[in-house]
Write a protein that holds these residues in place. Structure first.
Motif, PDB file in Angstrom:
ATOM      1  N   ALA A  71       0.833  -1.203   0.000  1.00 14.86           N
ATOM      2  CA  ALA A  71       0.000   0.000   0.000  1.00 14.86           C
ATOM      3  C   ALA A  71       0.867   1.251   0.000  1.00 14.86           C
ATOM      4  O   ALA A  71       0.862   2.037   0.932  1.00 14.86           O
ATOM      5  N   SER A  72       1.627   1.437  -1.043  1.00 14.21           N
ATOM      6  CA  SER A  72       2.513   2.583  -1.180  1.00 14.21           C
ATOM      7  C   SER A  72       1.747   3.887  -0.976  1.00 14.21           C
ATOM      8  O   SER A  72       0.593   4.015  -1.391  1.00 14.21           O
ATOM      9  N   PRO A  73       2.375   4.877  -0.342  1.00  9.83           N
ATOM     10  CA  PRO A  73       1.718   6.182  -0.161  1.00  9.83           C
ATOM     11  C   PRO A  73       1.336   6.836  -1.490  1.00  9.83           C
ATOM     12  O   PRO A  73       0.498   7.735  -1.516  1.00  9.83           O
ATOM     13  N   PHE A  74       1.928   6.360  -2.576  1.00 14.82           N
ATOM     14  CA  PHE A  74       1.618   6.911  -3.890  1.00 14.82           C
ATOM     15  C   PHE A  74       0.182   6.596  -4.308  1.00 14.82           C
ATOM     16  O   PHE A  74      -0.470   7.397  -4.985  1.00 14.82           O
ATOM     17  N   ILE A  75      -0.330   5.438  -3.902  1.00 14.49           N
ATOM     18  CA  ILE A  75      -1.637   4.989  -4.387  1.00 14.49           C
ATOM     19  C   ILE A  75      -2.784   5.867  -3.877  1.00 14.49           C
ATOM     20  O   ILE A  75      -3.657   6.253  -4.665  1.00 14.49           O
ATOM     21  N   ILE A  80      -6.791  10.133  -5.246  1.00 17.01           N
ATOM     22  CA  ILE A  80      -7.294  11.494  -5.062  1.00 17.01           C
ATOM     23  C   ILE A  80      -7.209  12.271  -6.378  1.00 17.01           C
ATOM     24  O   ILE A  80      -8.158  12.959  -6.777  1.00 17.01           O
ATOM     25  N   ALA A  81      -6.064  12.143  -7.066  1.00 18.31           N
ATOM     26  CA  ALA A  81      -5.893  12.847  -8.338  1.00 18.31           C
ATOM     27  C   ALA A  81      -6.902  12.353  -9.377  1.00 18.31           C
ATOM     28  O   ALA A  81      -7.506  13.152 -10.108  1.00 18.31           O
ATOM     29  N   LEU A  82      -7.112  11.033  -9.441  1.00 22.32           N
ATOM     30  CA  LEU A  82      -8.072  10.480 -10.395  1.00 22.32           C
ATOM     31  C   LEU A  82      -9.500  10.900 -10.046  1.00 22.32           C
ATOM     32  O   LEU A  82     -10.315  11.172 -10.932  1.00 22.32           O
ATOM     33  N   GLY A  83      -9.813  10.952  -8.739  1.00 22.11           N
ATOM     34  CA  GLY A  83     -11.134  11.410  -8.323  1.00 22.11           C
ATOM     35  C   GLY A  83     -11.389  12.842  -8.758  1.00 22.11           C
ATOM     36  O   GLY A  83     -12.469  13.168  -9.283  1.00 22.11           O
ATOM     37  N   VAL A 139      -9.466   2.711 -16.109  1.00 18.51           N
ATOM     38  CA  VAL A 139      -8.719   1.460 -15.889  1.00 18.51           C
ATOM     39  C   VAL A 139      -7.709   1.646 -14.769  1.00 18.51           C
ATOM     40  O   VAL A 139      -7.587   0.799 -13.872  1.00 18.51           O
ATOM     41  N   LEU A 140      -6.993   2.751 -14.800  1.00 21.22           N
ATOM     42  CA  LEU A 140      -5.999   3.010 -13.757  1.00 21.22           C
ATOM     43  C   LEU A 140      -6.662   3.127 -12.392  1.00 21.22           C
ATOM     44  O   LEU A 140      -6.151   2.600 -11.390  1.00 21.22           O
ATOM     45  N   ALA A 141      -7.820   3.788 -12.347  1.00 19.70           N
ATOM     46  CA  ALA A 141      -8.549   3.903 -11.083  1.00 19.70           C
ATOM     47  C   ALA A 141      -8.974   2.534 -10.572  1.00 19.70           C
ATOM     48  O   ALA A 141      -8.894   2.244  -9.367  1.00 19.70           O
ATOM     49  N   PHE A 208     -19.355   9.515 -14.076  1.00 17.99           N
ATOM     50  CA  PHE A 208     -18.083  10.068 -13.607  1.00 17.99           C
ATOM     51  C   PHE A 208     -18.230  10.751 -12.254  1.00 17.99           C
ATOM     52  O   PHE A 208     -17.324  10.683 -11.419  1.00 17.99           O
ATOM     53  N   ALA A 209     -19.361  11.432 -12.031  1.00 17.50           N
ATOM     54  CA  ALA A 209     -19.559  12.100 -10.750  1.00 17.50           C
ATOM     55  C   ALA A 209     -19.633  11.077  -9.605  1.00 17.50           C
ATOM     56  O   ALA A 209     -18.988  11.246  -8.567  1.00 17.50           O
ATOM     57  N   ILE A 210     -20.401  10.005  -9.810  1.00 16.33           N
ATOM     58  CA  ILE A 210     -20.523   8.970  -8.775  1.00 16.33           C
ATOM     59  C   ILE A 210     -19.195   8.273  -8.547  1.00 16.33           C
ATOM     60  O   ILE A 210     -18.754   8.069  -7.403  1.00 16.33           O
ATOM     61  N   LEU A 211     -18.527   7.930  -9.643  1.00 22.40           N
ATOM     62  CA  LEU A 211     -17.240   7.249  -9.523  1.00 22.40           C
ATOM     63  C   LEU A 211     -16.186   8.161  -8.911  1.00 22.40           C
ATOM     64  O   LEU A 211     -15.343   7.716  -8.123  1.00 22.40           O
ATOM     65  N   GLY A 212     -16.225   9.451  -9.255  1.00 21.48           N
ATOM     66  CA  GLY A 212     -15.277  10.396  -8.678  1.00 21.48           C
ATOM     67  C   GLY A 212     -15.386  10.464  -7.165  1.00 21.48           C
ATOM     68  O   GLY A 212     -14.375  10.511  -6.454  1.00 21.48           O
ATOM     69  N   VAL A 213     -16.621  10.456  -6.656  1.00 21.12           N
ATOM     70  CA  VAL A 213     -16.830  10.442  -5.205  1.00 21.12           C
ATOM     71  C   VAL A 213     -16.215   9.189  -4.594  1.00 21.12           C
ATOM     72  O   VAL A 213     -15.520   9.248  -3.567  1.00 21.12           O
ATOM     73  N   SER A 214     -16.443   8.040  -5.238  1.00 22.66           N
ATOM     74  CA  SER A 214     -15.924   6.772  -4.715  1.00 22.66           C
ATOM     75  C   SER A 214     -14.402   6.752  -4.702  1.00 22.66           C
ATOM     76  O   SER A 214     -13.778   6.419  -3.681  1.00 22.66           O
TER      77      SER A 214
END
Length: 225
Positions: A71-75, A80-83, A139-141, A208-214
């Protein structure tokens, strides 16, 4: 662990499956003169490209996790950036949505799908994935979940296969329905294309809005771990 991995990815899988662009592309190909050969070719191109993008995302997450489930701190920061990126995409889609009852025209680059021969359809299917930043971000998310789970290489491969197949379910279903229904599917495909073109932005905005929250919420939670 497999069930947990797929469960964590379900919102992303749903978002990919509901992204209208590849569905519209398939509908246009199936409405063309080369439908019987070009439809399966576009599906194959899409599946190969989505599998390749998924594999690259897995490699990146494995590298960020230093080869394990550390669980690297990068993840969390990536989540957060993807959200935030998904929030921005949702706002942009809402602001550029079609207004009124006029049917939006099919984009010129999409309209050419109807005349595609099988080889070109395969290439176009791949481009619908690799040339779409939204799909790559999704995909990355989805693959960030792997950074928290102690999965074996075989389990990761199984998750990746299920991810690709479930995310491609509507496109696969259209190809099968056309093969089974033949020319009788033409009118229904045209209706589906019109609906998706008219509601493309709204569908993606909600997803995207729902997924962004998640994704954003999981990123914040990860900072405290």
């Amino acid at each position: 662990m497999l069930a947990q991995a797929i469960g964590d990815m379900l919102p992303v899988i749903l978002a990919i499956a509901l992204t209208p662009l590849q569905i519209i592309g398939m509908v246009l190909v199936l409405g063309g003169p080369n439908a019987r050969a070009a439809g399966p070719a576009l599906l194959a191109g899409w599946l190969v490209a989505l599998a390749a993008v998924t594999a690259v995302a897995i490699i990146l997450i494995e590298m960020a996790s230093e080869g394990g489930r550390s669980a690297s701190p990068f993840i969390p920061w990536l989540r957060i950036a993807l959200g935030l990126l998904l929030f921005w995409a949702a706002l942009r889609l809402w602001s550029t949505r079609p207004r009124g009852d006029e049917e939006p025209p099919t984009p010129k680059w999409l309209a050419s799908f109807g005349e595609a021969a099988p080889a070109r359809a395969f290439m176009l299917g791949g481009m619908l994935c690799v040339a779409n930043p939204k799909i790559i971000a999704l995909v990355l998310a989805g693959m960030t979940s792997l950074g928290y789970l102690p999965l074996t290489s075989g389990q990761i491969a199984t998750v990746a296969v299920l991810f690709v197949l479930l995310g491609s379910a509507p496109v696969i279903a259209l190809a099968i329905a056309h093969a089974a229904g033949g020319d009788g599917m033409a009118a229904r495909l045209q209706t589906l294309k019109t609906f998706l073109l008219r509601n493309n932005n709204v569908i993606l905005m909600v997803v995207f809005a729902i997924l962004g929250v998640s994704v954003f919420g999981k990123g914040l939670a990860g900072l405290g771990q």
